[in-house]
Design an enzyme around this catalytic site. Structure first.
Site, PDB file in Angstrom:
ATOM      1  N   GLU A  70      54.612  34.309  54.943  1.00  9.92           N
ATOM      2  CA  GLU A  70      54.872  33.628  53.667  1.00  9.92           C
ATOM      3  C   GLU A  70      56.321  33.129  53.584  1.00  9.92           C
ATOM      4  OE1 GLU A  70      51.434  36.247  51.370  1.00  9.92           O
ATOM      5  OE2 GLU A  70      53.528  36.627  50.881  1.00  9.92           O
ATOM      6  N   HIS A  97      53.282  36.965  42.356  1.00  5.94           N
ATOM      7  CA  HIS A  97      52.727  37.232  43.678  1.00  5.94           C
ATOM      8  C   HIS A  97      53.693  38.121  44.456  1.00  5.94           C
ATOM      9  CE1 HIS A  97      51.159  36.592  47.748  1.00  5.94           C
ATOM     10  NE2 HIS A  97      52.426  36.467  48.101  1.00  5.94           N
ATOM     11  N   ASN A 139      47.886  36.308  36.436  1.00  4.73           N
ATOM     12  CA  ASN A 139      48.605  37.582  36.612  1.00  4.73           C
ATOM     13  C   ASN A 139      50.082  37.414  36.989  1.00  4.73           C
ATOM     14  OD1 ASN A 139      48.248  36.913  39.275  1.00  4.73           O
ATOM     15  ND2 ASN A 139      47.149  38.771  39.845  1.00  4.73           N
TER      16      ASN A 139
HETATM   17  P1  DAT Z   1      47.286  39.941  44.990  1.00  2.00           P
HETATM   18  O1  DAT Z   1      47.901  38.761  44.273  1.00  2.00           O
HETATM   19  O2  DAT Z   1      47.438  41.201  44.197  1.00  2.00           O
HETATM   20  O3  DAT Z   1      47.772  40.080  46.414  1.00  2.00           O
HETATM   21  P2  DAT Z   1      44.835  38.837  46.100  1.00  2.00           P
HETATM   22  O4  DAT Z   1      45.661  38.436  47.277  1.00  2.00           O
HETATM   23  O5  DAT Z   1      43.582  39.590  46.358  1.00  2.00           O
HETATM   24  O6  DAT Z   1      45.695  39.675  45.055  1.00  2.00           O
HETATM   25  O7  DAT Z   1      44.442  37.542  45.255  1.00  2.00           O
HETATM   26  C1  DAT Z   1      45.389  36.520  45.065  1.00  2.00           C
HETATM   27  C2  DAT Z   1      45.320  36.058  43.651  1.00  2.00           C
HETATM   28  O8  DAT Z   1      44.038  35.497  43.397  1.00  2.00           O
HETATM   29  C3  DAT Z   1      45.465  37.153  42.598  1.00  2.00           C
HETATM   30  O9  DAT Z   1      46.817  37.462  42.335  1.00  2.00           O
HETATM   31  C4  DAT Z   1      44.797  36.553  41.421  1.00  2.00           C
HETATM   32  C5  DAT Z   1      43.673  35.745  42.047  1.00  2.00           C
HETATM   33  N1  DAT Z   1      42.429  36.515  42.017  1.00  2.00           N
HETATM   34  C6  DAT Z   1      42.127  37.586  42.773  1.00  2.00           C
HETATM   35  N2  DAT Z   1      40.904  38.055  42.470  1.00  2.00           N
HETATM   36  C7  DAT Z   1      40.434  37.240  41.498  1.00  2.00           C
HETATM   37  C8  DAT Z   1      39.232  37.188  40.754  1.00  2.00           C
HETATM   38  N3  DAT Z   1      38.251  38.069  40.951  1.00  2.00           N
HETATM   39  N4  DAT Z   1      39.112  36.210  39.812  1.00  2.00           N
HETATM   40  C9  DAT Z   1      40.079  35.317  39.603  1.00  2.00           C
HETATM   41  N5  DAT Z   1      41.248  35.316  40.282  1.00  2.00           N
HETATM   42  C10 DAT Z   1      41.414  36.259  41.202  1.00  2.00           C
HETATM   43 MG    MG Z   2      47.494  38.850  48.055  1.00  3.05          MG
END
Ligand code: DAT
Ligand code: MG
Length: 151
Positions: free
Chosen positions: A128, A117, A114
């Site tokens: 961070e 960050h 995606n």
């Molecule tokens: P964000 O990056 O929107 O803060 P997060 O902190 O919940 O989201 O997760 C960090 C990263 O981990 C996210 O950008 C992509 C990866 N990720 C999150 N959920 C996932 C999933 N179900 N499968 C694979 N990668 C995932």
């Molecule tokens: Mg996050």
């Protein structure tokens, strides 16, 4: 008030797809002020610290491996509501749910790739920023645009 800071990082897929300019350009055009930026390939230990809150999740090993697979562009952006607005600009974590017009909504497809960050709270932003930057790497400057961005 307008000195809130957020940590924004272009992930290895964003870098390799040539999207650094597109992503940082959106923060620049929005009116946020760049405070720090570095381009580096991080080791697994550093990335495990960055994603420490996710270490129990099944996708954690794959996430860290992907993040360590190539250089990232790490940045600090400053401005009013930088954390919350930064998250809005990124869009939902899963690009399948990210609104068109957001970075993820416009530029990627799958949650595991995606491209960027952004800190999710002021508290995590501060953590961070501390993890990725030394104090002296945060540049103290006044943008000449400030009086046009804020009333
Ligand atoms: P964000 O990056 O929107 O803060 P997060 O902190 O919940 O989201 O997760 C960090 C990263 O981990 C996210 O950008 C992509 C990866 N990720 C999150 N959920 C996932 C999933 N179900 N499968 C694979 N990668 C995932
Ligand atoms: Mg996050």
């Amino acid at each position: 008030m307008s000195d809130e800071r957020t940590f924004i990082m272009i992930k290895p897929d964003g870098v390799q797809r040539g999207l650094i300019g597109e992503i940082l350009g959106r923060f620049e055009r929005k009116g946020f002020k760049l405070v720090a930026m570095k381009f580096q390939q991080s080791d697994v230990a550093h990335l495990e610290k960055h994603y420490d809150d996710l270490k129990a999740r099944p996708f954690f090993p794959g996430l860290v491996k992907y993040m360590a697979s190539g250089p990232v562009c790490a940045m600090v952006w400053e401005g009013l509501n930088a954390v919350k607005t930064g998250r809005v600009m990124l869009g939902a974590t899963n690009p399948a749910d990210s609104a068109p017009g957001t970075i993820r909504g416009d530029l990627c497809i799958q949650v595991g790739r995606n491209i960027c960050h952004g800190s999710d709270s002021v508290e995590s932003a501060n953590k961070e920023i501390d993890l990725w930057f030394k104090k002296e790497e945060l540049v103290n400057w006044t943008s000449t645009q400030k009086s046009w961005v804020y009333e």
